[in-house]
Design a protein around this motif. Structure first.
Motif, PDB file in Angstrom:
ATOM      1  N   ARG B 125      -2.904  30.955 -36.448  1.00 27.74           N
ATOM      2  CA  ARG B 125      -1.437  31.375 -36.741  1.00 27.74           C
ATOM      3  C   ARG B 125      -0.450  30.480 -36.268  1.00 27.74           C
ATOM      4  O   ARG B 125       0.535  30.459 -37.009  1.00 27.74           O
ATOM      5  CB  ARG B 125      -1.408  32.623 -36.013  1.00 27.74           C
ATOM      6  N   ILE B 126      -0.715  29.819 -35.064  1.00 28.38           N
ATOM      7  CA  ILE B 126       0.484  29.102 -34.498  1.00 28.38           C
ATOM      8  C   ILE B 126       0.737  27.702 -35.381  1.00 28.38           C
ATOM      9  O   ILE B 126       1.852  27.278 -35.770  1.00 28.38           O
ATOM     10  CB  ILE B 126       0.071  28.524 -33.245  1.00 28.38           C
ATOM     11  N   VAL B 129       2.547  28.659 -38.335  1.00 28.17           N
ATOM     12  CA  VAL B 129       4.292  28.827 -38.318  1.00 28.17           C
ATOM     13  C   VAL B 129       4.734  27.339 -38.010  1.00 28.17           C
ATOM     14  O   VAL B 129       5.797  27.006 -38.396  1.00 28.17           O
ATOM     15  CB  VAL B 129       4.445  29.727 -37.010  1.00 28.17           C
ATOM     16  N   LEU B 130       4.101  26.559 -37.203  1.00 33.86           N
ATOM     17  CA  LEU B 130       4.578  25.238 -37.162  1.00 33.86           C
ATOM     18  C   LEU B 130       4.836  24.365 -38.347  1.00 33.86           C
ATOM     19  O   LEU B 130       5.496  23.404 -38.562  1.00 33.86           O
ATOM     20  CB  LEU B 130       3.727  24.494 -36.065  1.00 33.86           C
ATOM     21  N   TYR B 132       6.301  25.162 -40.865  1.00 35.34           N
ATOM     22  CA  TYR B 132       7.291  25.320 -41.636  1.00 35.34           C
ATOM     23  C   TYR B 132       8.417  24.297 -40.862  1.00 35.34           C
ATOM     24  O   TYR B 132       9.492  24.285 -41.455  1.00 35.34           O
ATOM     25  CB  TYR B 132       7.958  26.687 -41.348  1.00 35.34           C
ATOM     26  N   LEU B 133       8.097  23.491 -39.830  1.00 36.74           N
ATOM     27  CA  LEU B 133       8.783  22.637 -39.107  1.00 36.74           C
ATOM     28  C   LEU B 133       9.285  21.566 -40.274  1.00 36.74           C
ATOM     29  O   LEU B 133      10.479  21.141 -40.206  1.00 36.74           O
ATOM     30  CB  LEU B 133       8.194  21.888 -38.094  1.00 36.74           C
TER      31      LEU B 133
END
Lengths: 253, 511
Positions: B125-126, B129-130, B132-133
């Motif tokens: 999950r992390i 999300v990352l 999208y950096l």
């Protein structure tokens, strides 16, 4: 064999980190030495350049045993991987896919499961709210001209890192937290749906996809843009910049 | 025996790997560039290649779309970036992130680094999300910063300049590795140090993280990801056959939520994992790569025949490209890369050879000191037209004066950044002769550009190959300092500081 491979993998991980740190240290040290006061005949005027072929050659020679050792270890690791039998493991499906599969197999989604969906929606809305606030604060800093004491890019980048960076980091932290909490919620909903009575839900209504029309419109726009670019000199611009080296743009600076 | 056959089968490169190698070779078909230590300057560089391949790589035969986009946005004050936007739209619609999976040399490099056997960071999950950096990097470094600085008339491809590891590896290191470019080391400073550190960290991260740069940092992947669902060629799921078992997502090493979303690089790794054969790589309705176990003999036969034809055509194209870019053409004394640009610099100009001839070039004054471009030689005489003033700049008129010549261009970031240093020098030492000569490759109206500044130094146009006569070629900026006898005391490519200029000029004035 598998145990030996695990040991080799751990060794290679440590060796990779060590070689990475060694290279970074050498590069930073070259720059540090090049900027020592003894290397300046006058402010801003160096006696010797920071980097030279000789300096790089000397440093590489010093690192050669470590680099060659790492390459040998990596080669050995690759050979061992190639000759070993891969470990067969069943990779479990992602929770979201399991959830989608279970939803497709229940007659009706229980209220408790719907509550979990609403909870997840709230979690993501809260994260979106935090991200929006972060974007607001970051934008308010960026859009204020007086935020930047100098327009020098180095100074601008430094100030952005100090004043905007934390807001970006906070936004990502909020999104990561929401993702983790959503994951727990998904797992709870999976256990609820597993206990729910099975059935065949109504087949989804087939809808005509707008993708072909959208694709056709965008293709027409793309061709028009390329033609316009050729006419207005954009093609020439690309050529000019591609046949000349802007030295700093590739790091030669 | 079966086990040995299975192990040998795993060693054979997959079709995707062969396509990646093919693409990397085709993008960098100018092999003699690596030997000569020079970039290719031919007309094919007007074409953007789909993947991340720096145009400063000695082998590159096309332009990098990301660099072209940043440069186009940086010049958007004078010209709308239609061409680059149109090209990106075409690539995105046709291939989308299939480019990442099949046609990106830097993606290939990351996958090869990932093969080094170490414990690997699993996706989660992390990491989702990352991922999208890269959109933040796209927005800030590729779009906002170049646009904002374009308003200050300062061309700044921020991602290329500060972050891109492909540029550092293929461009900077690729050029510096050649002994011919040994003197270029002297221009390296904090920027190269920082970028090299980024390169090392990205390379190390890719050992542990599958396509670490692709997933978290690459703005080009972010752009192509915007076309997910629209691209013609890519992984498609037959929803009638899909049972939502999730095996496709589970076996995928990218941060996909479902096959074909904006994180999917369409590598086809999920095709064989699908138990119902619902996944295939398609071009429209034509299946390019399907589940072999679930396909009929006829389907496999048709795909195999199509594949043979495609490979035959591809290999013919590659052979033609290698011959075209690497065989010498014309006179050996001339540059083999005859640029179709009108007014481009030919290596064999009379000026470059030190011959007289042409209205712009004067015969060198006979002297013991030879005429040339090296330090200690007499600088070749030249006459070039001035901007903003009637008349020409004639080097011979500066006899008895210390002369500073700077080669620059409006599209060159460090060139524009150092002009104030020359202006300051001109103000502090009015007795020196100074001229800033713009490259003959002009993209903006230079006079209009200069009208936005209060420079008093003379600006001229290099319409007769002066930079070639002074040993320059395709790299800018370049600064030359001549003493009162017209002898070259400094001739280097790279940015200069005011302090350096003063340290060169002041001792000469004291003599």
């Amino acid at each position: 064999m598998q145990r030996a491979l695990r040991v080799l993998r751990t060794l290679l991980a440590a060796a990779t980190a060590a070689v990475c740190l060694l290279l970074v240290w050498q590069v930073v040290d070259i720059y540090r030495v090049g900027n020592l006061p003894e290397n300046f005949s006058a402010p801003g005027v160096r006696i010797q350049p920071v980097w030279s072929r000789e300096i790089v050659g000397a440093r590489l020679s010093a690192m050669a045993p470590a680099l060659l050792g790492y390459l040998a270890l990596a080669a050995a690791g690759l050979v061992c991987e190639a000759v070993s039998t891969p470990e067969k493991g069943n990779i479990p499906a992602a929770p979201e896919d399991t959830l989608a599969m279970l939803r497709s197999r229940v007659a009706e989604v229980p209220d408790v499961a719907k509550a979990e969906q609403r909870r997840r929606r709230s979690i993501w809305l809260a994260a979106a709210g935090v991200c929006a606030v972060c974007i607001l604060f970051a934008a308010s800093y960026l859009l204020r001209r007086e935020s930047f004491t100098s327009l020098e890019l180095e100074s601008v980048m430094g100030q952005m890192l100090l004043h905007v960076g934390p807001w970006v980091a906070l936004g990502f932290l909020a999104a990561c937290t929401a993702s983790v909490c959503a994951g727990w919620s998904v797992r709870r909903e999976i256990s609820i749906l597993k206990a729910a009575p099975k059935g065949s839900p109504a087949a989804p209504v087939a809808r005509k996809s707008p993708v072909p029309i959208l694709r056709a419109v965008l293709y027409a726009a793309a061709i028009a843009l390329v033609a316009a670019g050729v006419v207005n000199g954009g093609l020439w611009d690309v050529l000019v910049k591609a046949v000349n080296i802007c030295t700093e743009c590739i790091g030669l600076g | 025996m079966a086990e040995l056959r299975e192990k040998l089968r795993r060693l054979v490169p997959t079709r995707r790997r062969l396509i990646q190698l093919y693409a990397a070779l085709l993008y960098n078909a100018n092999l003699k560039g690596y030997i000569q230590g020079e970039i290719y300057t031919g007309g094919t560089k007007a074409m953007c290649l789909p993947g991340l391949n720096c145009y400063s790589c000695p082998g590159a035969v096309g332009a990098c779309p990301l660099g072209a986009l940043q440069n186009a946005l940086a010049s958007s004050g004078s010209r709308a970036p239609y061409y680059v936007l149109g090209i990106l739209l075409l690539f995105g619609l046709t291939l989308g992130r299939t480019i990442c999976g099949f046609l990106c040399p830097f993606g290939l490099l990351q996958e090869l680094l990932h093969k080094i056997p170490t414990p690997k960071l699993k996706k989660g999950r992390i990491t989702r999300v990352l991922s999208y950096l890269k959109y933040v990097i796209l927005a800030v470094f590729v779009v906002i910063v170049p646009l904002w600085y374009a308003l200050q008339k300062y061309p700044l491809p921020a991602f290329c300049k500060y972050i891109c590891p492909a540029g550092t590896f293929e461009g900077a290191v690729g050029l510096l590795a050649n002994p011919v470019n040994g003197e270029k080391f002297s221009m390296l400073g904090i920027l190269f140090t920082r970028k090299f550190v980024i390169l090392v960290l990205v390379a190390a991260a890719c050992v542990f993280i599958y396509r670490g740069f692709c997933r978290f940092l690459c703005p080009l992947g972010a752009i192509y990801g915007l076309f997910s669902g629209l691209n013609v060629v890519g992984v498609k799921v037959d929803s009638a056959k899909c049972t939502h078992c999730g095996k496709c997502v589970a076996c995928c090493r990218m941060d996909v939520r479902h096959v074909g979303d904006h994180e999917c690089i369409h590598c086809g790794g999920c095709v064989d994992a699908c138990p119902t054969g619902a996944i295939a790589i398609k071009a429209g309705k034509v299946v390019l790569m399907g589940n072999e176990a679930k396909s009929s003999t006829e389907e496999r036969r048709v795909r195999a025949r199509r594949s043979r034809v495609a490979w035959a055509v591809a290999l013919a194209v590659l052979a033609a490209a290698l011959l075209y870019f690497n065989l010498p053409r014309g006179d050996a004394a001339q540059s083999p890369d005859q640029s179709p640009i009108s007014g481009s610099v030919e290596q064999d100009t009379p000026l470059a050879n030190g011959d007289g001839g042409g209205a712009a070039i004067n015969e060198p004054v006979p002297d013991d000191v030879p005429v040339g471009s090296e330090v200690g030689m007499r600088g070749p005489d030249f006459t070039i037209p001035l901007y903003e003033e009637d008349g020409n700049f004639h080097l011979a008129d500066t006899a008895g004066q210390v002369t500073v010549i700077n080669f620059w261009a409006t599209w060159c970031t460090p060139c524009v950044a150092e002009l104030p240093h020359f202006q300051r020098l001109h103000g502090t030492y009015p007795d020196i002769a100074l001229v800033a000569i713009h490259s003959d490759l002009v993209t903006d109206d230079v006079e209009e550009y200069l009208s936005g500044f209060d420079y008093t130094i003379p600006f001229a146009l290099d319409d007769s190959g002066v930079i070639t006569a002074y040993g320059g070629s395709t790299m800018l900026p370049q600064t030359i300092v001549l003493d009162q006898n017209g002898v070259i005391v400094y001739n280097k490519v790279g940015s200069v500081t005011y302090e350096l200029l003063e340290s060169l000029v002041a001792p000469l004035l004291e003599e």
